[in-house]
Scaffold this active site. Structure first.
Site, mmCIF file in Angstrom:
data_model
loop_
_atom_site.group_PDB
_atom_site.id
_atom_site.type_symbol
_atom_site.label_atom_id
_atom_site.label_comp_id
_atom_site.label_asym_id
_atom_site.label_seq_id
_atom_site.Cartn_x
_atom_site.Cartn_y
_atom_site.Cartn_z
ATOM 1 N N SER A 6 1.035 -1.189 0.067
ATOM 2 C CA SER A 6 -0.068 -0.112 0.076
ATOM 3 C C SER A 6 0.863 1.219 0.063
ATOM 4 O O SER A 6 1.801 1.249 0.705
ATOM 5 C CB SER A 6 -0.793 0.091 1.218
ATOM 6 N N GLU B 127 -1.195 18.737 -5.576
ATOM 7 C CA GLU B 127 -2.551 18.982 -6.209
ATOM 8 C C GLU B 127 -3.427 17.470 -5.860
ATOM 9 O O GLU B 127 -4.257 17.233 -6.579
ATOM 10 C CB GLU B 127 -2.169 18.816 -7.936
ATOM 11 N N SER B 128 -3.187 17.080 -4.848
ATOM 12 C CA SER B 128 -4.096 16.057 -4.113
ATOM 13 C C SER B 128 -3.277 14.667 -4.051
ATOM 14 O O SER B 128 -2.182 14.530 -3.160
ATOM 15 C CB SER B 128 -5.319 15.671 -4.892
ATOM 16 N N HIS C 265 -2.985 0.267 -3.838
ATOM 17 C CA HIS C 265 -3.152 -1.149 -2.973
ATOM 18 C C HIS C 265 -2.959 -2.125 -3.951
ATOM 19 O O HIS C 265 -3.684 -2.330 -4.821
ATOM 20 C CB HIS C 265 -4.329 -0.776 -2.095
ATOM 21 N N CYS D 234 -5.869 18.009 -9.023
ATOM 22 C CA CYS D 234 -6.582 19.136 -9.172
ATOM 23 C C CYS D 234 -5.582 20.229 -10.046
ATOM 24 O O CYS D 234 -4.462 19.968 -10.237
ATOM 25 C CB CYS D 234 -6.667 19.843 -7.877
#
Lengths: 139, 139
Positions: free
Chosen positions: A55, A62-63, A68, A83
């Site tokens: 993971s 930008e986010s 996973h 974003c």
């Protein structure tokens, strides 16, 4: 349709099981996918689980990008949430597809922050295949 | 419908702007939301951006919870991606709703890893409101 961000949720089926269980390799391709998209990496953290599975999340300015993996099924769940106008989530997607070589993929795209009226929202653009198709239609 | 995981993508509109810009508070409520859901926290990382905004991810043994806030709009994009039978994503959602007190929310739920035939996949269960409704119908 305008939104603050765009979120690709993509399922990679039939990937190489060895790669999916290699935390260094997965971190490397996720970091490089962020760079390929034009994003700025803030921090990336990756963990390998026992007996198998990785993971990890790349937090970008930008986010985020997240993965996973379930090596036992050759499956990975990938999130590409970006974003702004200057980051291309599809470039990250294409990069990961080349690196992980899934036999099949399934992708959904969700708009984030749709109900905000502001100049910082971005007009929704279709994925590259549709863009090309649209372009061909107008030739 | 069976899947390896379930992913809630929720938009919180009209939250308190001070809370959304408070990285310690946001980390605290996200960590507590993970605990409320029954998840096991592996690592959590949170950043505050300049001039405003917080991004953070709680990597859990059962996938991840993530948040990105835009205090200037009172808006937060929240992801609750959980796997397994023992973690209740809706408990994390309800906890966050109580803590961030949004005026409005919009939530989509996406099944992750649907095309896998295995005993580790979990049968899809509807959200609590629908569960109650279903229960009432059978009383």
């Amino acid at each position: 349709m305008r939104a603050l961000g765009f979120h690709l949720l993509t399922e990679f089926y039939g990937c190489d099981r060895g790669i999916l269980n290699n935390v260094r390799k997965i971190k490397s391709v996720m970091d490089d996918a962020a760079i390929a998209s034009g994003a700025s990496i803030v921090e990336s953290i990756f963990h390998r689980f026992n007996p198998h599975g990785v993971s990890g999340v790349v937090v970008i300015a930008e986010s985020h990008l997240a993965i996973h993996t379930w090596p036992e099924y050759g499956y990975a769940a990938v999130d590409l949430f970006t974003c702004g106008k200057d980051v291309d989530r599809w470039k990250a997607f294409e990069f990961l597809k080349r690196c992980l070589a899934p036999e099949a993929t399934s992708t959904k795209e969700i708009l984030r922050g749709e109900n905000l009226r502001d100049q910082n929202t971005v007009e929704y653009g279709p994925p590259p295949a549709k863009r090309e198709q649209t372009a061909r239609e107008h030739l």
